[in-house]
Design an enzyme around this catalytic site. Structure first.
Site, short mmCIF file in Angstrom:
data_model
loop_
_atom_site.label_atom_id
_atom_site.label_comp_id
_atom_site.label_asym_id
_atom_site.label_seq_id
_atom_site.Cartn_x
_atom_site.Cartn_y
_atom_site.Cartn_z
N ASP A 159 0.76 -1.22 0.00
CA ASP A 159 0.00 0.00 0.00
C ASP A 159 0.80 1.29 0.00
O ASP A 159 0.46 2.22 -0.67
CB ASP A 159 -0.91 -0.01 1.25
CG ASP A 159 -2.12 0.86 1.05
OD1 ASP A 159 -2.77 1.17 2.06
OD2 ASP A 159 -2.40 1.22 -0.08
N CYS B 116 -22.21 -0.22 -9.72
CA CYS B 116 -21.31 0.58 -8.89
C CYS B 116 -21.37 2.06 -9.31
O CYS B 116 -21.46 2.96 -8.47
CB CYS B 116 -19.89 0.06 -8.97
SG CYS B 116 -19.26 -0.11 -10.65
C1 B12 Z 1 -4.59 6.33 -3.74
C2 B12 Z 1 -5.42 5.14 -3.27
C3 B12 Z 1 -6.78 5.37 -2.98
C4 B12 Z 1 -7.50 6.64 -3.33
C5 B12 Z 1 -7.81 6.67 -4.84
C6 B12 Z 1 -8.41 5.32 -5.32
C7 B12 Z 1 -8.44 5.16 -6.85
N1 B12 Z 1 -9.39 4.39 -7.33
O1 B12 Z 1 -7.61 5.70 -7.53
C8 B12 Z 1 -8.75 6.59 -2.41
C9 B12 Z 1 -8.43 7.26 -1.08
C10 B12 Z 1 -10.00 7.20 -3.00
C11 B12 Z 1 -8.85 5.10 -2.18
C12 B12 Z 1 -10.03 4.49 -1.84
C13 B12 Z 1 -10.15 3.14 -1.64
N2 B12 Z 1 -9.16 2.23 -1.57
CO1 B12 Z 1 -7.32 2.66 -2.02
N3 B12 Z 1 -5.51 2.82 -2.64
C14 B12 Z 1 -4.87 3.84 -3.15
C15 B12 Z 1 -3.43 3.42 -3.55
C16 B12 Z 1 -2.49 3.88 -2.46
C17 B12 Z 1 -2.97 3.94 -4.92
C18 B12 Z 1 -4.05 3.71 -6.01
C19 B12 Z 1 -3.77 4.57 -7.22
O2 B12 Z 1 -2.64 4.70 -7.65
N4 B12 Z 1 -4.83 5.18 -7.75
C20 B12 Z 1 -4.72 5.96 -8.95
C21 B12 Z 1 -5.45 5.23 -10.12
C22 B12 Z 1 -5.36 6.03 -11.40
O3 B12 Z 1 -4.76 4.04 -10.28
P1 B12 Z 1 -5.39 2.62 -9.90
O4 B12 Z 1 -6.51 2.73 -8.98
O5 B12 Z 1 -4.24 1.80 -9.51
O6 B12 Z 1 -5.98 2.22 -11.29
C23 B12 Z 1 -5.17 1.74 -12.25
C24 B12 Z 1 -5.91 0.58 -12.83
O7 B12 Z 1 -7.27 0.71 -12.61
C25 B12 Z 1 -5.54 0.71 -14.26
N5 B12 Z 1 -6.61 0.32 -15.13
C26 B12 Z 1 -7.74 0.92 -15.41
N6 B12 Z 1 -8.42 0.20 -16.31
C27 B12 Z 1 -7.64 -0.86 -16.60
C28 B12 Z 1 -7.83 -1.94 -17.46
C29 B12 Z 1 -6.80 -2.87 -17.54
C30 B12 Z 1 -6.96 -4.05 -18.47
C31 B12 Z 1 -5.61 -2.72 -16.80
C32 B12 Z 1 -4.48 -3.66 -16.93
C33 B12 Z 1 -5.43 -1.66 -15.94
C34 B12 Z 1 -6.47 -0.76 -15.84
O8 B12 Z 1 -5.20 1.98 -14.57
C35 B12 Z 1 -5.07 2.76 -13.40
C36 B12 Z 1 -3.74 3.44 -13.45
O9 B12 Z 1 -2.63 2.61 -13.31
C37 B12 Z 1 -3.59 1.85 -3.63
C38 B12 Z 1 -2.32 1.06 -3.25
C39 B12 Z 1 -1.36 1.02 -4.43
N7 B12 Z 1 -0.11 1.32 -4.12
O10 B12 Z 1 -1.71 0.77 -5.57
C40 B12 Z 1 -4.74 1.59 -2.62
C41 B12 Z 1 -5.75 0.49 -2.99
C42 B12 Z 1 -6.10 0.60 -4.47
N8 B12 Z 1 -6.95 0.82 -2.22
C43 B12 Z 1 -7.63 -0.21 -1.83
C44 B12 Z 1 -8.90 -0.16 -1.16
C45 B12 Z 1 -9.40 -1.45 -0.47
C46 B12 Z 1 -9.63 1.03 -1.13
C47 B12 Z 1 -11.11 1.19 -0.65
C48 B12 Z 1 -12.03 0.04 -0.98
C49 B12 Z 1 -11.14 1.48 0.86
C50 B12 Z 1 -12.55 1.83 1.40
N9 B12 Z 1 -13.40 0.86 1.58
O11 B12 Z 1 -12.84 2.98 1.61
C51 B12 Z 1 -11.52 2.48 -1.43
C52 B12 Z 1 -12.08 2.09 -2.83
C53 B12 Z 1 -12.37 3.26 -3.72
C54 B12 Z 1 -12.25 2.83 -5.19
N10 B12 Z 1 -13.38 2.53 -5.80
O12 B12 Z 1 -11.13 2.74 -5.66
C55 B12 Z 1 -6.93 -1.51 -2.21
C56 B12 Z 1 -7.71 -2.13 -3.42
C57 B12 Z 1 -7.71 -3.64 -3.45
C58 B12 Z 1 -8.53 -4.14 -4.65
N11 B12 Z 1 -9.14 -5.30 -4.51
O13 B12 Z 1 -8.64 -3.46 -5.68
C59 B12 Z 1 -5.47 -1.01 -2.54
C60 B12 Z 1 -4.74 -1.82 -3.60
C61 B12 Z 1 -4.69 -1.05 -1.22
C62 B12 Z 1 -4.22 -2.45 -0.79
N12 B12 Z 1 -2.97 -2.57 -0.48
O14 B12 Z 1 -4.98 -3.38 -0.76
N13 B12 Z 1 -7.66 4.48 -2.39
#
Ligand code: B12
Length: 434
Positions: A176, A237
């Site tokens: 994380d 969702c």
């Molecule tokens: C910043 C962060 C947040 C932020 C922003 C979340 C977001 N969606 O961006 C906030 C505070 C809002 C948040 C909330 C939550 N979070 Co959070 N968060 C993070 C963190 C630290 C970074 C995520 C990030 O970089 N976000 C920026 C976006 C742009 O990137 P991304 O979400 O990774 O999305 C990528 C993919 O979706 C990808 N993508 C999109 N479409 C597609 C399609 C394909 C084919 C592929 C390959 C990729 C892809 O592109 C994006 C960019 O790389 C991660 C840990 C980590 N180091 O990754 C935990 C993490 C994502 N969080 C987690 C959780 C559990 C939550 C919550 C459920 C907590 C809660 N109950 O309140 C909520 C869920 C909200 C939601 N719907 O995401 C878990 C998710 C586990 C899972 N099963 O997905 C993580 C992985 C933490 C962990 N160690 O378990 N979080």
């Protein structure tokens, strides 16, 4: 969900720790496939539910991440995420010589199961997971102890096993807080697909799981990513999010996400988002609760994840009555420490505005004189809601008038005046109406 300790990270451009470059390490005896098999077994023995292996590459959607940052959708986390963007782009910056990224899923759901096995919404549409009167809702991932501690100790044990098994290899556990695109690598490692709510969703287990990673210099065969998008035409969702935080599928506007508002942002909540927060005081599960793939999400008996004090909801009056010392004591070892006392108290006041509970009137009046302006402002807003909902309206007006005489913070004064000007509003179905 974040836990920032920047001193852990190498400065972009400088190699991380003792260089292990050029060493492709596999235990002389074991084939990479056999080693991977044994590693999975070891990981499961340590309590990880599912294990996937990804090759080392820049995250597949790094460009999407950078544009998400530039679009200002990261909100209060922008500076932190931007500062580490170069490391996120290249896992070699997290462990020089890394050859494989082992992704680990840990299920965390301990919530009661509804008769319909469909979590959130009963047949008549009412929200079965709503909090009891006077209580705030806490996201499932946060009802127990802080998961970072448990996952970090398991990762250390797995890393030790691997370095014993492959002498000379180095590994690094990440959960994380390190700049690793955990969902991208979770996808690459075959642990699930990216849902429209941006969650990584497992076809077997839904999305109530944590991700963590073990980066290693050991070469292991990579798993195959899921190419199928199992969301299909479902948009449950996107429609259920009460703050419209999804501008499009798979893109979250974190500035509108209740998880950001209750965990990461401890300032005043924008007025247009307060009603949508409902009774959530820490995190939010709505976009997961409505997901059909969570119908069969496994329940876990991991003691660390069980609801503290046996309660997955929190008495709002208690949250308003805590000072910093009692807050730290009450939530020692809990993820809720991240909201800080004033952040949690502010969210509790907003929850009492959305779901008034006359039994919490005294606590709300006390919050009108809280040392933190953000809490006083939220308490004023809540009392305005009590007036519009005709809950102890005369008393609420009196409290506001008394506070208007002594308040000196401009932003709180504005909240007090707005609230004092509130009028009774006929309730409409599904609307908290403030
Ligand atoms: C910043 C962060 C947040 C932020 C922003 C979340 C977001 N969606 O961006 C906030 C505070 C809002 C948040 C909330 C939550 N979070 Co959070 N968060 C993070 C963190 C630290 C970074 C995520 C990030 O970089 N976000 C920026 C976006 C742009 O990137 P991304 O979400 O990774 O999305 C990528 C993919 O979706 C990808 N993508 C999109 N479409 C597609 C399609 C394909 C084919 C592929 C390959 C990729 C892809 O592109 C994006 C960019 O790389 C991660 C840990 C980590 N180091 O990754 C935990 C993490 C994502 N969080 C987690 C959780 C559990 C939550 C919550 C459920 C907590 C809660 N109950 O309140 C909520 C869920 C909200 C939601 N719907 O995401 C878990 C998710 C586990 C899972 N099963 O997905 C993580 C992985 C933490 C962990 N160690 O378990 N979080």
């Amino acid at each position: 969900m974040t836990r920032e300790r920047p001193d852990q990270f190498p400065v972009p451009g400088e190699p991380a720790g003792p260089s292990a470059a050029g060493l492709s390490q596999t235990a002389a005896a074991a084939s990479p496939a056999d080693l991977a098999h044994r590693l999975r077994a070891q990981a499961r023995q340590l309590g990880f539910a599912r294990v996937g292996i990804a090759g080392v590459a820049s995250p597949p959607r790094h460009a999407a991440f950078v544009s998400w940052l530039k679009a200002g959708l990261a909100g209060p986390m922008t500076a932190w995420l931007a500062r580490h963007e170069p490391l996120r782009a290249d896992p070699q910056m997290l462990l020089s010589g890394v050859r494989s990224i082992v992704m680990l899923a840990t299920d965390y759901d301990t919530s009661p199961r509804t008769p319909s096995r469909h979590r959130a919404v009963a047949a008549d549409g009412h929200d079965v997971t709503a909090a009891p009167p006077g209580h705030g809702r806490v996201a499932r991932y946060a009802v127990g102890d802080d998961y970072h501690d448990l996952l970090r100790s398991r990762l250390n044990m797995l890393a030790n096993w691997l370095s014993d098994t492959v002498p000379g290899s180095t590994s690094r556990g990440v959960v994380d807080s390190a700049p690793l695109a955990e969902r991208d690598f979770g996808w690459l490692a075959g642990l699930g697909w990216i849902g429209k709510n941006t969650m990584l969703i497992s076809p077997q287990a839904g999305s109530f799981f944590f991700l963590s990673a073990l980066l290693t210099t050991v070469e292991l065969p990579a798993d195959t990513p899921l190419e199928v998008d199992h969301c299909g035409t479902c948009t449950a969702c996107l429609e259920a999010c009460p703050t419209d935080a999804f501008p499009e599928p798979r893109v979250l506007d974190a500035t509108r996400c209740i998880a950001t508002l209750t965990i990461e942002d401890r300032g005043p909540v924008p007025a247009d988002l307060r009603e949508g927060m409902g009774e959530w005081v820490f995190g939010c599960d709505i976009c997961q609760d409505v997901c059909p793939w969570n119908r069969h999400a496994p329940l876990v008996d991991e003691p660390a994840f069980q609801p503290r004090h046996g309660d997955a909801t929190l008495p709002l009056a208690d949250l308003l009555g805590l000072d910093t010392a009692s807050f730290r004591q009450r939530f020692h070892g809990s993820p809720l420490l991240r909201a800080k006392r004033h952040g949690l108290a502010r969210s509790a006041a907003i929850a009492l505005g959305n779901a008034p509970d006359p039994a919490a009137a005294a606590a709300l009046a006390t919050a009108l004189a809280d040392p933190e302006p953000v809490v006083r402002g939220a308490a004023a807003w809540a009392l305005g809601c009590w007036i519009t909902k005709d809950v102890r309206a005369a008393w609420a007006r009196e409290q506001l008038a008394l506070r208007l005489e002594v308040e000196d913070d401009a932003a709180v004064l504005a909240e007090l005046r707005d609230a004092a000007g509130s009028q009774r509003v006929e309730p409409s179905p599904g609307k908290h109406g403030c």
